[in-house]
Design an enzyme around this catalytic site. Structure first.
Site, mmCIF file in Angstrom:
data_model
loop_
_atom_site.group_PDB
_atom_site.id
_atom_site.type_symbol
_atom_site.label_atom_id
_atom_site.label_comp_id
_atom_site.label_asym_id
_atom_site.label_seq_id
_atom_site.Cartn_x
_atom_site.Cartn_y
_atom_site.Cartn_z
ATOM 1 N N ASP A 224 0.864 -1.181 0.000
ATOM 2 C CA ASP A 224 0.000 0.000 0.000
ATOM 3 C C ASP A 224 0.903 1.234 0.000
ATOM 4 O O ASP A 224 1.386 1.678 1.034
ATOM 5 C CB ASP A 224 -0.897 -0.017 1.247
ATOM 6 C CG ASP A 224 -1.906 1.131 1.260
ATOM 7 O OD1 ASP A 224 -1.689 2.124 0.549
ATOM 8 O OD2 ASP A 224 -2.900 1.023 1.999
ATOM 9 N N GLU A 317 1.428 2.355 13.196
ATOM 10 C CA GLU A 317 0.404 2.294 12.142
ATOM 11 C C GLU A 317 -0.730 1.462 12.740
ATOM 12 O O GLU A 317 -0.761 0.249 12.614
ATOM 13 C CB GLU A 317 0.984 1.657 10.872
ATOM 14 C CG GLU A 317 0.109 1.859 9.647
ATOM 15 C CD GLU A 317 -1.013 0.851 9.540
ATOM 16 O OE1 GLU A 317 -2.044 1.043 10.233
ATOM 17 O OE2 GLU A 317 -0.868 -0.108 8.777
#
Length: 526
Positions: A224, A317
């Site tokens: 990503d 994250e």
């Protein structure tokens, strides 16, 4: 489909046969796949579909782990509830993530897969016919010899499955021995070498952390670009934030953020992860020659002990679907309050959740209108079940029919855990005559505090897709709207009482001019 039914010559039973065909056709499509929304006539077709489409052999897994009847039920319900990537089921080692008795509770009502006889040897008659057919051909072998060869093959296959299971257990034993050895060795080193493992006795989140043990989910996140490159740019382009600092990486995974921080000049980086992926991260850190800077600690942040008292920077994250799904931000806030210096920073330091209305798009039609006519029958009552579960999908920005509104703004540096449960008002203006069939939410992430170069990224429909996609809340009863109409309402989010990592979300909508309530609907994001 007609070819699959026997044609009877007795005209007197014609209507009865028609009903039999329709009943069979309805039943043939009643069993849903474990990993997608395709339906099949029976369990055997699903097992074949899982192998060819998703690359996972469920029957092989049941044999490899020697699952009994209840173990097979737990496996099916675990996959239905937790939705692990198919690849993650291939390399699991004991303890298995579905061993909890909670997975005896069916996820789907009347799930045909739970009735499947995993020990059934129903293919004997087929094998007999096959043997007889083989024996009639030139150069064939006697049927008795065929059965003997089949028995030997089955014996060898069972031995292979047992060997695979024993190997998996041996790997798990090696991991445990490795953990113990590292703990003993590094205790004697008084912190000179900084790769050590902390144990966690709390097993309530085994299924959750097991899903992150497989490399596939980490590969998806690393690929990503929006996610990974935003973190990279923030860390490497703001060296003053990291130079000679002690950095804590919560949920470090493969250690990519820890290595970015080390590259940015951090004096000491500590990565924490409860998943088995941390053993791979240890090898990655050594492979890149960063073992003297990066310490990796296995365990839950709520339970581990760090080799330092306080840290200068926390990076993580932690975001999930709808930003807050999986509740990992709770862990980050706990670590912040426990280990961050008063002058320290948490990154990302700000995030927002936004909402907008969606029109009656083709995707809505596919998801909801399907139930209006199912092979000539009305099943519109199914929409209620479909609409109670939000859909994580990529939305076409052209399907938005209103302005966007920020329903939640979180300052991660100062917010409290109570702030993660909220009921926020919103007001959006419809920009064209249409039918509002759903609401879409997305989130934006910001790296700003003390940054020379600020970085942010968005998961909105108008930006490049991320692995988070968007979260769509379909309405059981669409709302007719006109251009310029103001829709007011509330979006509420609380943790589910049975599963704190899941979210109970509700949406209320009122017409601003007439104050008429247009809809009120509840959802479970799990």
């Amino acid at each position: 489909m007609a070819d699959e039914f026997e044609i009877h010559e007795d005209s007197g039973s014609e209507n009865e046969d028609d009903w039999e065909e329709m009943g069979d056709e309805e039943q043939e499509n009643s069993t849903i796949c474990l990993f997608c929304e395709e339906c099949f006539r029976n369990a055997d077709n699903i097992w074949s579909h899982c192998v060819t489409r998703h690359g996972v052999d469920i029957l092989k897994i049941t044999r490899m782990h020697r699952l009994d009847f209840y173990g097979c039920i737990k496996l099916i319900n675990f996959v239905r509830k937790m939705r692990p990537p198919p690849e993650s089921l291939k390399s699991l080692t004991p303890p298995l993530p579905w061993e909890s008795d909670e997975f005896l509770q069916p996820v789907l009502p009347n799930d045909d897969l739970l009735q499947y006889d995993f020990d059934d040897d129903s293919d004997v008659e087929v094998d007999r016919n096959m043997g007889e057919r083989i024996s009639q051909e030139e150069g064939s072998i006697p049927y008795s010899q065929y059965l003997e060869l089949k028995q030997r093959l089955q014996h060898l296959e069972n031995r292979a499955h047992c060997a695979e299971a024993n190997l998996a257990r041996a790997v798990e034993d090696i991991h445990q021995l490795r953990s113990v050895a590292q703990g003993v060795f590094f205790e004697g080193q008084e912190g000179k070498d900084r790769s050590r493992t902390a144990c966690c006795s709390d097993g309530e989140d085994e299924a959750y952390f097991s899903s992150y043990a497989h490399f596939g989910i980490h590969e998806e996140m690393l690929k990503d670009k929006t996610r990974t490159e935003s973190y990279r740019d923030f860390i490497l382009n703001n060296p003053t934030v990291f130079k000679d600092k002690v950095v804590l990486d919560i949920g470090c995974g493969t250690g990519i953020l820890s290595m970015f921080a080390a590259k940015a000049g951090a004096k000491h980086v500590i990565g924490i992860d409860q998943s088995e992926i941390i053993y791979q991260a240890m090898d990655i850190v050594r492979e890149n020659g960063l073992e003297n800077i990066i310490t990796l600690v296995k365990g839950k942040a709520e339970a581990v002990t760090l080799p330092v008292e306080k840290v200068d920077v926390i990076i993580s994250e932690w975001m999930g679907y709808f930003l807050l799904f999986e509740s990992m931000l709770d862990t980050v806030l706990l670590a912040r309050d426990k280990w961050l210096k008063p002058t320290g920073c948490v990154y990302p330091d700000r995030c927002t959740i936004c909402v907008a209305a969606l029109g009656n798009s083709e995707k809505v039609q596919q998801r909801l209108s399907f139930w209006d006519d199912v092979y000539g029958f009305k099943m519109s009552c199914m929409k209620r079940s479909v609409c109670t579960e939000p859909s994580v999908e990529i939305v076409n920005p052209g399907d938005e029919i209103s302005s966007r509104y920020t329903v939640k703004n979180l300052d991660v540096t100062s917010c409290k855990q109570n702030d993660l449960q909220f009921k926020s008002p919103f007001s959006i203006e419809v920009n064209k005559d249409s039918q509002c069939s759903a609401f879409v939410t997305y989130f934006d992430i910001f790296f700003e505090k003390n940054c020379d170069e600020k970085v942010n990224f968005s998961t909105s429909p108008s930006h490049p897709p991320t692995h988070w996609k968007q979260t769509v809340f379909y309405l059981e009863h669409p709302i007719n709207v006109i251009q310029g109409q103001i829709l007011e309402g509330f979006l509420a989010c609380t943790k589910n009482s049975k599963d704190p990592r899941s979210l109970d979300i509700s949406i209320e909508v009122t017409d601003a001019s007439s104050q008429k309530k247009l809809c009120q609907q509840s959802y479970l994001l799990q």
